[in-house]
Design a protein around this motif. Structure first.
Motif, mmCIF file in Angstrom:
data_model
loop_
_atom_site.group_PDB
_atom_site.id
_atom_site.type_symbol
_atom_site.label_atom_id
_atom_site.label_comp_id
_atom_site.label_asym_id
_atom_site.label_seq_id
_atom_site.Cartn_x
_atom_site.Cartn_y
_atom_site.Cartn_z
ATOM 1 N N MET A 1 0.840 -1.157 -0.136
ATOM 2 C CA MET A 1 0.105 0.019 -0.055
ATOM 3 C C MET A 1 0.920 1.322 0.083
ATOM 4 O O MET A 1 2.030 1.394 0.878
ATOM 5 N N MET A 2 0.683 2.047 -0.848
ATOM 6 C CA MET A 2 1.596 3.407 -0.946
ATOM 7 C C MET A 2 0.822 4.412 -0.158
ATOM 8 O O MET A 2 -0.550 4.412 -0.261
ATOM 9 N N HIS A 3 1.547 5.006 0.627
ATOM 10 C CA HIS A 3 0.920 6.174 1.623
ATOM 11 C C HIS A 3 1.192 7.480 0.972
ATOM 12 O O HIS A 3 2.053 7.572 0.233
ATOM 13 N N HIS A 4 0.456 8.493 1.203
ATOM 14 C CA HIS A 4 0.559 9.817 0.926
ATOM 15 C C HIS A 4 1.367 10.662 2.186
ATOM 16 O O HIS A 4 0.811 10.624 3.125
ATOM 17 N N ILE A 5 2.661 11.062 1.872
ATOM 18 C CA ILE A 5 3.288 11.777 2.802
ATOM 19 C C ILE A 5 3.438 13.063 2.572
ATOM 20 O O ILE A 5 3.640 13.543 1.465
ATOM 21 N N GLU A 6 3.231 13.938 3.663
ATOM 22 C CA GLU A 6 3.244 15.508 3.438
ATOM 23 C C GLU A 6 4.203 16.054 4.577
ATOM 24 O O GLU A 6 4.115 15.492 5.628
ATOM 25 N N ILE A 7 5.143 16.784 4.194
ATOM 26 C CA ILE A 7 6.260 17.360 4.943
ATOM 27 C C ILE A 7 5.811 19.141 5.159
ATOM 28 O O ILE A 7 5.746 19.684 3.859
ATOM 29 N N PHE A 8 5.776 19.460 6.388
ATOM 30 C CA PHE A 8 5.593 20.971 6.466
ATOM 31 C C PHE A 8 6.776 21.473 6.890
ATOM 32 O O PHE A 8 6.854 21.231 8.409
ATOM 33 N N ASP A 9 7.471 22.125 6.225
ATOM 34 C CA ASP A 9 8.867 22.656 6.547
ATOM 35 C C ASP A 9 8.365 24.083 7.571
ATOM 36 O O ASP A 9 7.563 24.606 7.523
ATOM 37 N N PRO A 10 9.576 24.118 8.515
ATOM 38 C CA PRO A 10 9.593 25.486 9.055
ATOM 39 C C PRO A 10 9.862 26.641 8.143
ATOM 40 O O PRO A 10 10.295 26.365 7.217
ATOM 41 N N ASP A 11 9.715 27.634 8.777
ATOM 42 C CA ASP A 11 10.150 28.942 7.987
ATOM 43 C C ASP A 11 11.598 28.959 7.869
ATOM 44 O O ASP A 11 12.210 28.828 8.836
ATOM 45 N N ILE A 12 12.190 29.225 6.706
ATOM 46 C CA ILE A 12 13.612 28.878 6.626
ATOM 47 C C ILE A 12 14.127 30.210 6.583
ATOM 48 O O ILE A 12 13.824 31.247 5.639
ATOM 49 N N GLN A 13 15.228 30.526 7.487
ATOM 50 C CA GLN A 13 15.618 32.006 7.350
ATOM 51 C C GLN A 13 16.925 31.873 6.613
ATOM 52 O O GLN A 13 17.507 30.901 6.544
#
Length: 128
Positions: A1-13
């Motif tokens: 089964m393929m999963h849906h992966i989402e990554i929410f990055d921090p604010d990059i300075q």
């Protein structure tokens, strides 16, 4: 089964052209893994608060997490719509497990894709 992966990055300075959200090595590691998983056809996406600020407020799970923990909650990772990690990027092993690949399978897939796009004499990544 393929999963849906989402990554929410921090604010990059960014300072003097260099961006270091959590140390350059860690940022480069996650960037490389995400790109390699995309090449392998896996369902993974990263979001950046500078490019998609409303998304961080519109997604109830992310909004709640940030309301509770603040900016320290980022990066956050969702797997099939559920938060599975926050405050740090996932390890390579976690990403591989979630995507259903072994390290060997990922390397093999990437090499096959690179070689299938090889045009002898025109691509520095190819061996002819």
């Amino acid at each position: 089964m393929m999963h849906h992966i989402e990554i929410f990055d921090p604010d990059i300075q960014c300072y003097a052209g260099e961006c270091e959200p959590m140390g350059n090595k860690e940022y480069m590691r996650i960037t490389t893994m995400v790109e390699n998983l995309k090449i392998a056809g896996k369902d993974i996406i990263r979001y950046n608060p500078m490019q998609e600020p409303s998304l961080y407020k519109e997604m109830p799970e992310i909004r709640q997490l940030m309301d509770e923990k603040g900016i320290e909650a980022l990066p956050a990772v969702m797997l099939d719509g559920k938060i599975v990690k926050s405050g740090e990027y996932p390890s390579n092993k976690e990403l591989l497990d979630w995507s259903g690949l072994s390290q060997e399978e990922l390397v093999k897939t990437i090499m096959q894709k690179k070689m299938s796009n090889c045009k002898c004499g025109n691509d520095l990544d190819c061996c002819c």
